[in-house]
Design an enzyme around this catalytic site. Structure first.
Site, PDB file in Angstrom:
ATOM      1  N   ALA A  82      36.283  41.971  24.679  1.00 16.15           N
ATOM      2  CA  ALA A  82      36.209  40.716  24.149  1.00 16.15           C
ATOM      3  C   ALA A  82      37.285  39.483  25.198  1.00 16.15           C
ATOM      4  CB  ALA A  82      37.627  40.977  22.908  1.00 16.15           C
ATOM      5  N   THR A  98      38.298  35.099  25.653  1.00 14.83           N
ATOM      6  CA  THR A  98      38.353  34.828  25.396  1.00 14.83           C
ATOM      7  C   THR A  98      38.834  33.176  25.689  1.00 14.83           C
ATOM      8  OG1 THR A  98      40.246  35.430  27.297  1.00 14.83           O
ATOM      9  CG2 THR A  98      40.492  36.497  25.072  1.00 14.83           C
ATOM     10  N   ARG A 135      43.676  41.881  20.492  1.00 16.86           N
ATOM     11  CA  ARG A 135      45.213  42.513  20.422  1.00 16.86           C
ATOM     12  C   ARG A 135      45.723  41.289  20.434  1.00 16.86           C
ATOM     13  NH1 ARG A 135      42.209  46.679  21.895  1.00 16.86           N
ATOM     14  NH2 ARG A 135      43.262  48.795  21.429  1.00 16.86           N
ATOM     15  N   GLN A 167      30.446  44.977  23.668  1.00 21.31           N
ATOM     16  CA  GLN A 167      31.152  45.793  22.538  1.00 21.31           C
ATOM     17  C   GLN A 167      31.400  44.116  21.910  1.00 21.31           C
ATOM     18  OE1 GLN A 167      34.464  47.904  23.668  1.00 21.31           O
ATOM     19  NE2 GLN A 167      34.017  46.616  25.434  1.00 21.31           N
ATOM     20  N   ILE A 182      30.338  40.762  19.133  1.00 17.42           N
ATOM     21  CA  ILE A 182      29.506  40.201  18.109  1.00 17.42           C
ATOM     22  C   ILE A 182      29.516  39.204  18.422  1.00 17.42           C
ATOM     23  CG2 ILE A 182      30.264  42.424  16.747  1.00 17.42           C
ATOM     24  CD1 ILE A 182      32.389  41.304  15.322  1.00 17.42           C
ATOM     25  N   ASP A 183      29.567  37.967  19.224  1.00 20.02           N
ATOM     26  CA  ASP A 183      30.081  36.683  19.409  1.00 20.02           C
ATOM     27  C   ASP A 183      29.111  35.320  19.510  1.00 20.02           C
ATOM     28  OD1 ASP A 183      30.680  36.943  22.014  1.00 20.02           O
ATOM     29  OD2 ASP A 183      32.144  36.738  21.876  1.00 20.02           O
ATOM     30  N   HIS A 239      28.401  46.804  19.125  1.00 19.96           N
ATOM     31  CA  HIS A 239      28.595  46.783  17.665  1.00 19.96           C
ATOM     32  C   HIS A 239      27.556  45.758  16.806  1.00 19.96           C
ATOM     33  CE1 HIS A 239      32.145  48.246  20.022  1.00 19.96           C
ATOM     34  NE2 HIS A 239      31.342  49.459  19.799  1.00 19.96           N
ATOM     35  N   CYS A 259      20.752  38.739  -1.585  1.00 18.71           N
ATOM     36  CA  CYS A 259      19.227  38.929  -0.390  1.00 18.71           C
ATOM     37  C   CYS A 259      17.808  38.117  -0.363  1.00 18.71           C
ATOM     38  CB  CYS A 259      18.787  40.609   0.007  1.00 18.71           C
ATOM     39  SG  CYS A 259      17.661  40.010   1.290  1.00 18.71           S
ATOM     40  N   SER A 309      37.413  44.534  29.485  1.00 14.56           N
ATOM     41  CA  SER A 309      37.379  45.675  27.803  1.00 14.56           C
ATOM     42  C   SER A 309      38.298  46.520  28.531  1.00 14.56           C
ATOM     43  CB  SER A 309      36.442  46.428  27.925  1.00 14.56           C
ATOM     44  OG  SER A 309      36.578  47.814  26.899  1.00 14.56           O
TER      45      SER A 309
HETATM   46  P1  NAD Z   1      40.362  44.592  23.992  1.00 14.33           P
HETATM   47  O1  NAD Z   1      41.075  43.194  22.844  1.00 14.33           O
HETATM   48  O2  NAD Z   1      40.405  45.825  23.645  1.00 14.33           O
HETATM   49  O3  NAD Z   1      40.333  43.979  25.179  1.00 14.33           O
HETATM   50  C1  NAD Z   1      39.963  43.084  25.727  1.00 14.33           C
HETATM   51  C2  NAD Z   1      40.713  43.699  27.105  1.00 14.33           C
HETATM   52  O4  NAD Z   1      40.654  41.933  27.465  1.00 14.33           O
HETATM   53  C3  NAD Z   1      42.971  43.658  27.530  1.00 14.33           C
HETATM   54  O5  NAD Z   1      42.423  44.501  28.129  1.00 14.33           O
HETATM   55  C4  NAD Z   1      42.955  42.263  27.343  1.00 14.33           C
HETATM   56  O6  NAD Z   1      44.002  42.210  28.426  1.00 14.33           O
HETATM   57  C5  NAD Z   1      41.829  41.149  28.443  1.00 14.33           C
HETATM   58  N1  NAD Z   1      41.457  40.321  28.887  1.00 14.33           N
HETATM   59  C6  NAD Z   1      41.431  39.021  27.349  1.00 14.33           C
HETATM   60  N2  NAD Z   1      41.266  37.635  27.645  1.00 14.33           N
HETATM   61  C7  NAD Z   1      41.421  37.894  29.037  1.00 14.33           C
HETATM   62  C8  NAD Z   1      41.090  37.146  30.566  1.00 14.33           C
HETATM   63  N3  NAD Z   1      40.557  35.481  30.149  1.00 14.33           N
HETATM   64  N4  NAD Z   1      40.621  37.196  31.508  1.00 14.33           N
HETATM   65  C9  NAD Z   1      40.739  39.218  31.966  1.00 14.33           C
HETATM   66  N5  NAD Z   1      41.484  39.813  30.945  1.00 14.33           N
HETATM   67  C10 NAD Z   1      40.863  39.530  29.606  1.00 14.33           C
HETATM   68  O7  NAD Z   1      38.806  44.848  23.260  1.00 14.33           O
HETATM   69  P2  NAD Z   1      37.237  44.910  23.701  1.00 14.33           P
HETATM   70  O8  NAD Z   1      37.594  46.377  24.625  1.00 14.33           O
HETATM   71  O9  NAD Z   1      36.341  44.874  23.380  1.00 14.33           O
HETATM   72  O10 NAD Z   1      37.558  46.242  22.363  1.00 14.33           O
HETATM   73  C11 NAD Z   1      37.773  45.485  20.981  1.00 14.33           C
HETATM   74  C12 NAD Z   1      36.392  45.722  20.505  1.00 14.33           C
HETATM   75  O11 NAD Z   1      36.904  45.035  18.819  1.00 14.33           O
HETATM   76  C13 NAD Z   1      35.093  45.441  20.339  1.00 14.33           C
HETATM   77  O12 NAD Z   1      35.265  46.722  19.686  1.00 14.33           O
HETATM   78  C14 NAD Z   1      34.920  44.473  19.591  1.00 14.33           C
HETATM   79  O13 NAD Z   1      33.646  44.670  19.130  1.00 14.33           O
HETATM   80  C15 NAD Z   1      36.281  43.398  18.791  1.00 14.33           C
HETATM   81  N6  NAD Z   1      36.076  42.527  19.175  1.00 14.33           N
HETATM   82  C16 NAD Z   1      35.379  41.627  19.402  1.00 14.33           C
HETATM   83  C17 NAD Z   1      35.319  40.364  19.773  1.00 14.33           C
HETATM   84  C18 NAD Z   1      33.933  39.132  20.448  1.00 14.33           C
HETATM   85  O14 NAD Z   1      33.375  39.587  19.400  1.00 14.33           O
HETATM   86  N7  NAD Z   1      34.727  38.623  20.653  1.00 14.33           N
HETATM   87  C19 NAD Z   1      36.369  39.878  19.655  1.00 14.33           C
HETATM   88  C20 NAD Z   1      37.286  40.563  19.519  1.00 14.33           C
HETATM   89  C21 NAD Z   1      37.195  41.611  18.851  1.00 14.33           C
HETATM   90 ZN    ZN Z   2      17.070  42.612   0.748  1.00 11.26          ZN
END
Ligand code: NAD
Ligand code: ZN
Length: 253
Positions: free
Chosen positions: A29, A33, A41, A106, A108-109, A124, A157, A199
């Protein structure tokens, strides 16, 4: 000292990437960001606002399906507004030039694909599509979210008539996409370099993939602004912004 330490780290990673025969990038994720999608988080993200709807509830209860669709249509606003950032674009460029095998994510965006990455393994699933749980048909998500917003009724559907449509993401209690996991395993077993980007590396089984690569002899680079679950295994830790770090590595190639 901070700056020269970081820049020599960037130089070294660029060198490893130049020499790598089978490099793989693993994203979380944190890479999105900087595109305006909060990570797991961060306060204010949709993930922190709502109760989790478990997969078996979704399957069994019309009320749970409505709750799920309400949550997903809220999250959709964030996804629809988001555009890839320099981090996604750098990875698409590295794939096109043969520097990396592809991206295991990981997220989903869908931002990797929008930025031009072709071989993306979505551990995911994706929030850009819906999937019928009854006939397995898949459709782009947008018209169904619009329909839900307009009618406040869970869409059915169009292929089989009354099948249960769900976003093509993996809910708690739902099985993981086997094919993508299998390929991700193969990539990681064969990898000589894995770069984990944004991650926390605490969500399993996904986080087991960079770990597997490391155990099979790959170098492990972790780019993240906070601690991760695999810091003690890393050959290089880059503590900083995902986009800036990837752009700096690219400039040093
Ligand atoms: P996580 O939220 O557990 O970890 C994200 C990490 O990235 C954190 O440690 C954070 O400190 C770091 N971080 C955030 N912004 C940053 C930046 N700009 N530069 C450097 N580091 C940065 O995410 P994860 O490990 O991917 O797991 C979370 C779960 O939630 C996943 O399973 C995912 O499927 C889902 N999720 C997906 C999205 C998305 O698709 N964008 C968003 C949120 C959660
Ligand atoms: Zn169907």
């Amino acid at each position: 000292m901070g700056i020269s330490y970081v820049s020599s780290g960037i130089q070294l990673v660029a060198l490893w990437l130049r020499k790598a025969k089978s490099a793989v990038v693993f994203t979380g994720a944190g890479i999105s960001t900087e595109s305006g999608i909060p990570d797991f988080r961060s306060p204010g993200g949709v993930w922190t606002k709502y109760r989790t709807v478990y997969f078996d509830e979704f399957c069994q209860s019309a009320e749970a399906r409505h709750e799920y669709w309400f949550q997903k249509s809220e999250a959709h606003t964030e996804f629809a507004a988001a555009a890839p950032n320099v981090g996604h674009r750098t990875l698409a460029k590295w794939e096109a030039s043969g520097r990396i095998r592809g991206v295991i994510t990981q997220n989903i965006d869908g931002l990797h694909q929008i930025s031009g990455s072709k071989d993306v393994l979505e551990l995911h699933g994706t929030a850009r599509e819906v999937n019928c749980l009854d006939c397995d048909a898949r459709f782009p998500v947008d018209p169904f979210v619009e329909q839900f917003r307009a009618t406040n009724e869970v869409p059915l559907c169009p292929e089989c008539g009354d099948g249960r449509l769900k976003h093509a993401t993996v809910s708690f209690g739902q099985s993981l996409p086997e094919k993508d996991f299998e390929r991700a395993h193969q990539w990681c077993q064969a990898a000589d370099l894995v770069i984990s980007v944004g991650s926390s590396l605490v969500v399993y089984p996904a986080a087991g993939l960079p770990e597997l690569a490391k155990r099979n002899g790959a170098k492990l680079v972790i780019i993240n602004r906070d601690e991760t679950g695999l810091d003690s295994m890393a050959d290089m830790l880059i503590d900083g912004s995902c986009g800036e770090a990837l752009a700096a590595i690219d400039a040093a190639l």
